[in-house]
Scaffold this motif. Structure first.
Motif, PDB file in Angstrom:
ATOM      1  N   ALA A  57       0.856  -1.193   0.000  1.00 51.64           N
ATOM      2  CA  ALA A  57       0.000   0.000   0.000  1.00 51.64           C
ATOM      3  C   ALA A  57       0.887   1.236   0.000  1.00 51.64           C
ATOM      4  CB  ALA A  57      -0.901   0.013   1.227  1.00 51.64           C
ATOM      5  N   ILE A  58       0.560   2.164  -0.870  1.00 44.88           N
ATOM      6  CA  ILE A  58       1.237   3.454  -0.900  1.00 44.88           C
ATOM      7  C   ILE A  58       0.216   4.479  -0.423  1.00 44.88           C
ATOM      8  CG2 ILE A  58       2.366   5.183  -2.341  1.00 44.88           C
ATOM      9  CD1 ILE A  58       3.438   2.915  -4.054  1.00 44.88           C
ATOM     10  N   HIS A  59       0.517   5.094   0.705  1.00 45.17           N
ATOM     11  CA  HIS A  59      -0.393   6.060   1.313  1.00 45.17           C
ATOM     12  C   HIS A  59       0.012   7.452   0.845  1.00 45.17           C
ATOM     13  CE1 HIS A  59      -2.110   3.130   4.191  1.00 45.17           C
ATOM     14  NE2 HIS A  59      -0.914   2.569   4.062  1.00 45.17           N
ATOM     15  N   ILE A  60      -0.949   8.170   0.292  1.00 45.32           N
ATOM     16  CA  ILE A  60      -0.637   9.472  -0.300  1.00 45.32           C
ATOM     17  C   ILE A  60      -1.565  10.570   0.204  1.00 45.32           C
ATOM     18  CG2 ILE A  60       0.239   8.420  -2.426  1.00 45.32           C
ATOM     19  CD1 ILE A  60      -2.431   9.318  -3.791  1.00 45.32           C
ATOM     20  N   SER A  61      -1.105  11.792   0.028  1.00 50.38           N
ATOM     21  CA  SER A  61      -1.962  12.974   0.054  1.00 50.38           C
ATOM     22  C   SER A  61      -2.088  13.390  -1.402  1.00 50.38           C
ATOM     23  CB  SER A  61      -1.320  14.122   0.838  1.00 50.38           C
ATOM     24  OG  SER A  61      -1.366  13.886   2.207  1.00 50.38           O
ATOM     25  N   LEU A  62      -3.259  13.845  -1.796  1.00 49.34           N
ATOM     26  CA  LEU A  62      -3.511  14.201  -3.182  1.00 49.34           C
ATOM     27  C   LEU A  62      -3.975  15.643  -3.287  1.00 49.34           C
ATOM     28  CD1 LEU A  62      -3.775  13.233  -6.155  1.00 49.34           C
ATOM     29  CD2 LEU A  62      -6.144  12.630  -5.610  1.00 49.34           C
ATOM     30  N   THR A  63      -3.354  16.384  -4.187  1.00 55.39           N
ATOM     31  CA  THR A  63      -3.765  17.741  -4.513  1.00 55.39           C
ATOM     32  C   THR A  63      -4.133  17.755  -5.988  1.00 55.39           C
ATOM     33  OG1 THR A  63      -2.194  18.645  -2.918  1.00 55.39           O
ATOM     34  CG2 THR A  63      -3.028  20.156  -4.578  1.00 55.39           C
ATOM     35  N   THR A  77      -8.230  24.691  -5.755  1.00 55.78           N
ATOM     36  CA  THR A  77      -7.448  23.473  -5.520  1.00 55.78           C
ATOM     37  C   THR A  77      -8.090  22.658  -4.404  1.00 55.78           C
ATOM     38  OG1 THR A  77      -5.445  24.680  -6.116  1.00 55.78           O
ATOM     39  CG2 THR A  77      -5.141  22.602  -4.995  1.00 55.78           C
ATOM     40  N   MET A  78      -8.116  21.345  -4.614  1.00 58.70           N
ATOM     41  CA  MET A  78      -8.703  20.447  -3.624  1.00 58.70           C
ATOM     42  C   MET A  78      -7.618  19.525  -3.082  1.00 58.70           C
ATOM     43  SD  MET A  78     -12.101  18.200  -4.162  1.00 58.70           S
ATOM     44  CE  MET A  78     -12.617  16.959  -3.015  1.00 58.70           C
ATOM     45  N   GLN A  79      -7.647  19.292  -1.793  1.00 52.62           N
ATOM     46  CA  GLN A  79      -6.663  18.433  -1.128  1.00 52.62           C
ATOM     47  C   GLN A  79      -7.387  17.268  -0.458  1.00 52.62           C
ATOM     48  OE1 GLN A  79      -3.243  19.292  -0.815  1.00 52.62           O
ATOM     49  NE2 GLN A  79      -2.723  17.479   0.368  1.00 52.62           N
ATOM     50  N   ILE A  80      -6.908  16.063  -0.694  1.00 56.00           N
ATOM     51  CA  ILE A  80      -7.386  14.883   0.027  1.00 56.00           C
ATOM     52  C   ILE A  80      -6.223  14.447   0.906  1.00 56.00           C
ATOM     53  CG2 ILE A  80      -8.253  12.526  -0.130  1.00 56.00           C
ATOM     54  CD1 ILE A  80      -9.405  13.272  -2.887  1.00 56.00           C
ATOM     55  N   SER A  81      -6.438  14.464   2.212  1.00 55.63           N
ATOM     56  CA  SER A  81      -5.346  14.268   3.178  1.00 55.63           C
ATOM     57  C   SER A  81      -4.712  12.891   3.117  1.00 55.63           C
ATOM     58  CB  SER A  81      -5.852  14.518   4.596  1.00 55.63           C
ATOM     59  OG  SER A  81      -6.321  15.826   4.723  1.00 55.63           O
ATOM     60  N   HIS A  82      -5.538  11.840   2.991  1.00 56.56           N
ATOM     61  CA  HIS A  82      -5.014  10.478   3.036  1.00 56.56           C
ATOM     62  C   HIS A  82      -5.785   9.570   2.098  1.00 56.56           C
ATOM     63  CE1 HIS A  82      -5.078   6.296   4.687  1.00 56.56           C
ATOM     64  NE2 HIS A  82      -3.775   6.485   4.554  1.00 56.56           N
ATOM     65  N   LEU A  83      -5.047   8.896   1.230  1.00 56.17           N
ATOM     66  CA  LEU A  83      -5.613   7.857   0.360  1.00 56.17           C
ATOM     67  C   LEU A  83      -4.657   6.671   0.351  1.00 56.17           C
ATOM     68  CD1 LEU A  83      -6.713   9.815  -2.847  1.00 56.17           C
ATOM     69  CD2 LEU A  83      -8.220   8.718  -1.193  1.00 56.17           C
ATOM     70  N   PRO A  84      -5.131   5.476   0.704  1.00 54.06           N
ATOM     71  CA  PRO A  84      -4.310   4.278   0.582  1.00 54.06           C
ATOM     72  C   PRO A  84      -4.525   3.659  -0.802  1.00 54.06           C
ATOM     73  CG  PRO A  84      -6.291   3.778   1.817  1.00 54.06           C
ATOM     74  CD  PRO A  84      -6.373   5.225   1.438  1.00 54.06           C
ATOM     75  N   VAL A  85      -3.443   3.507  -1.559  1.00 50.19           N
ATOM     76  CA  VAL A  85      -3.530   3.041  -2.946  1.00 50.19           C
ATOM     77  C   VAL A  85      -2.618   1.834  -3.121  1.00 50.19           C
ATOM     78  CG1 VAL A  85      -3.228   3.725  -5.364  1.00 50.19           C
ATOM     79  CG2 VAL A  85      -3.918   5.438  -3.684  1.00 50.19           C
ATOM     80  N   ALA A  86      -3.115   0.801  -3.791  1.00 46.82           N
ATOM     81  CA  ALA A  86      -2.276  -0.363  -4.110  1.00 46.82           C
ATOM     82  C   ALA A  86      -1.113   0.100  -4.984  1.00 46.82           C
ATOM     83  CB  ALA A  86      -3.096  -1.429  -4.823  1.00 46.82           C
ATOM     84  N   SER A  87       0.061  -0.464  -4.757  1.00 45.68           N
ATOM     85  CA  SER A  87       1.249  -0.019  -5.495  1.00 45.68           C
ATOM     86  C   SER A  87       1.079  -0.154  -7.007  1.00 45.68           C
ATOM     87  CB  SER A  87       2.489  -0.776  -5.027  1.00 45.68           C
ATOM     88  OG  SER A  87       2.334  -2.160  -5.229  1.00 45.68           O
ATOM     89  N   GLU A  88       0.366  -1.172  -7.464  1.00 40.17           N
ATOM     90  CA  GLU A  88       0.153  -1.353  -8.899  1.00 40.17           C
ATOM     91  C   GLU A  88      -0.687  -0.209  -9.470  1.00 40.17           C
ATOM     92  OE1 GLU A  88      -0.666  -3.627  -6.578  1.00 40.17           O
ATOM     93  OE2 GLU A  88       0.781  -5.238  -6.904  1.00 40.17           O
TER      94      GLU A  88
END
Length: 144
Positions: A57-63, A77-88
């Protein structure tokens, strides 16, 4: 080596269970900031990387740029603080490493802690698709 030969070789190697170095995803690290494919202004900042039941899992913040219908209430601009994403899914979604030493959103750790407490899942679709899903659930402000 031509593209056709490279594809044939890759297919044969993958069928044999071997992945050549030139076919592997780039190495990801905490603090990297990546541009996101098919997402206007999309930048993904890696805050954590960890194993999960089906891989990494790659945990990211997204802008990203806010959709037009939401700009009145959320700004440009929109910010999402935390998203867990599969590495693939992450590897499919990113284009260019923009910087290293980036810092995720200030609320990233809070989101991560909530995710851990809830034993949350991991997104397996592209980041642009995740963003479209999240923004579709955000109600637009009523028109005056």
């Amino acid at each position: 080596m031509s593209t056709l030969h490279r594809r044939a070789l890759l297919s044969a190697l993958l069928a044999a269970g071997v992945t050549p170095a030139w076919a592997q995803a780039p190495e990801f690290a905490v603090g990297q900031v990546w541009s996101v494919r098919n997402l206007s202004g999309g930048l993904a900042t890696i805050g954590r990387i960890e194993p999960y039941a089906r891989g990494t899992a790659i945990h990211i913040s997204l802008t990203a740029d806010t959709p037009l219908q939401l700009q009145g209430q959320l700004g440009p601009t929109m910010q999402i603080s935390h998203l867990p994403v599969a590495s693939e899914a992450f590897a499919r979604s990113v284009e260019t490493l923009q910087q290293t030493g980036g810092t995720p959103d200030p609320h990233f750790e809070d989101g991560y802690a909530q995710w851990r407490a809830a034993q949350g899942g991991v997104w397996t679709v592209d980041i642009a698709e995740i963003y479209a899903s999240v923004t579709s659930l955000t109600p637009a402000a009523p028109s005056k």
